[in-house]
Enzyme design. Structure first.
Site, mmCIF file in Angstrom:
data_model
loop_
_atom_site.group_PDB
_atom_site.id
_atom_site.type_symbol
_atom_site.label_atom_id
_atom_site.label_comp_id
_atom_site.label_asym_id
_atom_site.label_seq_id
_atom_site.Cartn_x
_atom_site.Cartn_y
_atom_site.Cartn_z
ATOM 1 N N ARG A 100 0.801 -1.117 0.146
ATOM 2 C CA ARG A 100 -0.164 0.152 0.022
ATOM 3 C C ARG A 100 0.784 1.426 -0.044
ATOM 4 O O ARG A 100 0.423 2.366 -0.507
ATOM 5 C CB ARG A 100 -0.995 0.127 1.052
ATOM 6 C CG ARG A 100 -1.765 1.415 1.240
ATOM 7 C CD ARG A 100 -2.896 1.379 2.098
ATOM 8 N NE ARG A 100 -2.965 0.488 3.200
ATOM 9 C CZ ARG A 100 -2.528 0.907 4.349
ATOM 10 N NH1 ARG A 100 -1.772 2.110 4.693
ATOM 11 N NH2 ARG A 100 -2.355 -0.007 5.290
ATOM 12 N N TYR B 265 -11.800 18.701 -15.949
ATOM 13 C CA TYR B 265 -12.231 17.329 -16.403
ATOM 14 C C TYR B 265 -13.438 17.223 -15.310
ATOM 15 O O TYR B 265 -13.510 17.648 -14.297
ATOM 16 C CB TYR B 265 -11.325 16.183 -15.916
ATOM 17 C CG TYR B 265 -11.678 14.790 -16.100
ATOM 18 C CD1 TYR B 265 -11.909 14.300 -17.403
ATOM 19 C CD2 TYR B 265 -12.017 14.056 -15.067
ATOM 20 C CE1 TYR B 265 -12.383 12.796 -17.281
ATOM 21 C CE2 TYR B 265 -12.279 12.854 -14.930
ATOM 22 C CZ TYR B 265 -12.686 12.127 -16.275
ATOM 23 O OH TYR B 265 -13.191 10.931 -16.383
ATOM 24 N N ASP C 54 -3.034 19.747 -14.626
ATOM 25 C CA ASP C 54 -3.607 18.264 -15.121
ATOM 26 C C ASP C 54 -2.952 18.094 -16.643
ATOM 27 O O ASP C 54 -3.184 19.001 -17.364
ATOM 28 C CB ASP C 54 -5.044 18.062 -15.303
ATOM 29 C CG ASP C 54 -5.408 16.736 -15.736
ATOM 30 O OD1 ASP C 54 -4.918 16.002 -16.603
ATOM 31 O OD2 ASP C 54 -6.553 16.344 -15.390
ATOM 32 N N LYS D 195 -4.840 7.355 -19.702
ATOM 33 C CA LYS D 195 -4.865 7.643 -20.984
ATOM 34 C C LYS D 195 -3.804 7.322 -22.031
ATOM 35 O O LYS D 195 -3.510 6.288 -22.144
ATOM 36 C CB LYS D 195 -5.724 9.134 -21.098
ATOM 37 C CG LYS D 195 -6.635 9.420 -20.039
ATOM 38 C CD LYS D 195 -7.964 8.729 -20.373
ATOM 39 C CE LYS D 195 -9.075 8.785 -19.272
ATOM 40 N NZ LYS D 195 -9.512 10.133 -18.755
HETATM 41 C C1 LIG Z 1 -9.603 10.527 -17.492
HETATM 42 C C2 LIG Z 1 -9.160 11.915 -17.078
HETATM 43 C C3 LIG Z 1 -8.947 12.087 -15.682
HETATM 44 C C4 LIG Z 1 -9.343 10.933 -14.798
HETATM 45 O O1 LIG Z 1 -8.636 9.607 -14.778
HETATM 46 P P1 LIG Z 1 -9.167 8.299 -14.494
HETATM 47 O O2 LIG Z 1 -8.033 7.584 -14.760
HETATM 48 O O3 LIG Z 1 -10.366 7.999 -15.371
HETATM 49 O O4 LIG Z 1 -9.623 8.404 -13.041
HETATM 50 C C5 LIG Z 1 -8.608 13.203 -15.077
HETATM 51 N N1 LIG Z 1 -8.248 14.152 -16.048
HETATM 52 C C6 LIG Z 1 -8.440 14.165 -17.345
HETATM 53 C C7 LIG Z 1 -7.788 15.366 -18.243
HETATM 54 C C8 LIG Z 1 -9.048 13.039 -17.955
HETATM 55 O O5 LIG Z 1 -8.845 12.781 -19.183
#
Ligand SMILES: *Cc1c(COP(=O)(O)O)cnc(C)c1O
Length: 392
Positions: free
Chosen positions: A58, A111, A183, A208
């Site tokens: 963890r 997001y 982000d 992604k």
């Molecule tokens: C998909 C996404 C997230 C969240 O990510 P998860 O892995 O689905 O929790 C955050 N920011 C952006 C820009 C995203 O495309």
């Protein structure tokens, strides 16, 4: 600490060899929850952080650590940590710094999940949340100047690919002693490095582009060591840890990150230009187009414009319902950044919770299609779009 290699080289080599398995040329998946010690003194030293090593997965795990090292190097950061998903990375980081009485300034276009944290969760903990019009830099600067503990940015944004000036806004945050967090999911470290532009922390949904194959979920945070340590301390106890299996999948995907992203950059620009001149297309949102309102800033802070775009059809929702199923080389679904092209309407994906009026206020037309360009041959993608557009 800083790498002297190019991104593509670091994507392959960084972090590899950290796990001591003599001669192995790829990082092993260490599916061990706990790590045993024969020497109790050594155990104590590792447990109290006086010696490197692993205690319990963890907290830390060798496979996961290899992935963390990869993103640390690619983002040019002092330190990095990981999470079970991108949303875990974002929410844990926000909750680490935003305690009662603090103030966060962010954008209306973050997001969907992030936006929910700002609107539905943080206010319950007496955090003051201010969401600004995404491209109104004067407003963001003014709100930061009023008092701000954390400035949270995302660029390019979802789904209309708006661009914010990281350097300019991070400088404003620095003036009031606020942490800037960005982000970087859409851009990837191949196209953009927020830390070089003055941000303190960069966060990724590794689900992604980093993973790149839509087969593992994860989240990563990199930046100043003092901040990453705090975030790690929060995650260690709150428990949204990344497992060794998805960490391996993500690190494996990242080895081809530069190849994929360069291909996606080139294909997306070609497709955006094609759609831009097409009579059945109303608007194309892609920061690589000179007509895009954030093009100049994007050009100054990005090395490539990415594989994400959106476009609106010259008509309404009925037209989207005909157009999308006519495409053959796409998965119709949520998510993005995979080797295969993926498309969907924000109306049913990222902005499904909003009403038509709320979407209109955010500048999201009902006929908008979000298109995540894969690594297929671009001529086939263009032909596919051409066929589908003929059918409407
Ligand atoms: C998909 C996404 C997230 C969240 O990510 P998860 O892995 O689905 O929790 C955050 N920011 C952006 C820009 C995203 O495309």
């Amino acid at each position: 600490m800083k790498s002297t290699y190019k991104k593509g080289t670091d994507a392959v080599w960084a972090g590899e060899g950290n796990v001591n398995t003599k001669g192995a040329t790829t990082t092993p998946i260490v599916n061990s929850v706990t790590f045993a010690y024969e020497d109790l003194d050594e155990w104590h030293k590792v447990a109290t952080g006086k010696e490197p090593g692993y205690i319990y997965s963890r907290n830390t795990n060798p496979t996961v650590a290899a992935l963390e090292e990869k993103i640390r190097v690619l983002e040019g950061a002092e330190a990095a940590t990981s999470f079970s998903t991108g949303m875990a990375a974002i929410s844990n980081s926000l909750f680490t710094f935003l305690t009662a009485g603090k103030r966060v300034v962010s954008l209306k276009d973050t997001y969907g999940g992030t936006s929910k944290v700002f609107l539905d969760f943080l206010p319950n903990y007496k955090v003051d949340v201010k969401l600004c019009d995404t491209t109104d830099h004067e407003m963001i600067e003014a709100e930061v100047a009023k008092g701000c503990d954390l400035l949270y940015l995302e660029t390019p944004t979802n789904p209309t690919l708006k661009i914010v000036d990281i350097k300019r806004l991070a400088a404003a945050a620095k003036k009031v002693g606020a942490i800037t967090m960005v982000d970087n999911t859409f851009a990837t470290p191949i196209n953009q490095n927020p830390l070089e532009l003055g941000a303190d922390l960069v966060v990724h949904s590794a689900t992604k582009f980093l993973c790149g194959h839509s087969d593992a979920m994860g989240g990563l945070v990199a930046g100043k060591e003092e901040f990453v340590k705090k975030i790690f301390g929060f995650r260690e106890i709150n428990g949204a840890s990344l497992q060794a299996d998805p960490a391996y999948m993500i690190a494996r995907g990242m080895k081809t990150l530069e190849l994929r992203v360069e291909r996606q950059n080139a294909s997306a620009l070609k497709i955006a230009k094609y759609l831009h001149q097409h009579p059945k297309i109303k608007d194309v949102f892609y920061p690589g187009l000179e007509s895009h309102q954030g093009h100049a800033i994007a050009k100054s802070q990005m090395r490539g414009f990415g594989g994400m775009m959106s476009f609106s059809l010259d008509g309404g929702w009925e037209l989207v319902k005909k157009f999308l199923p006519a495409l053959k080389l796409v998965h119709l679904g949520a998510s993005l950044g995979s080797v295969s092209t993926l498309a969907g309407p924000p109306r049913t994906t990222s902005h499904v919770e909003l009403t038509e009026e709320q979407r209109r206020l955010l500048g999201i037309p009902e006929s908008l299609v979000r298109y995540s360009v894969g690594i297929e041959n671009v001529d086939d993608l263009l032909t596919d779009l051409e066929h589908a557009l003929k059918k409407i």
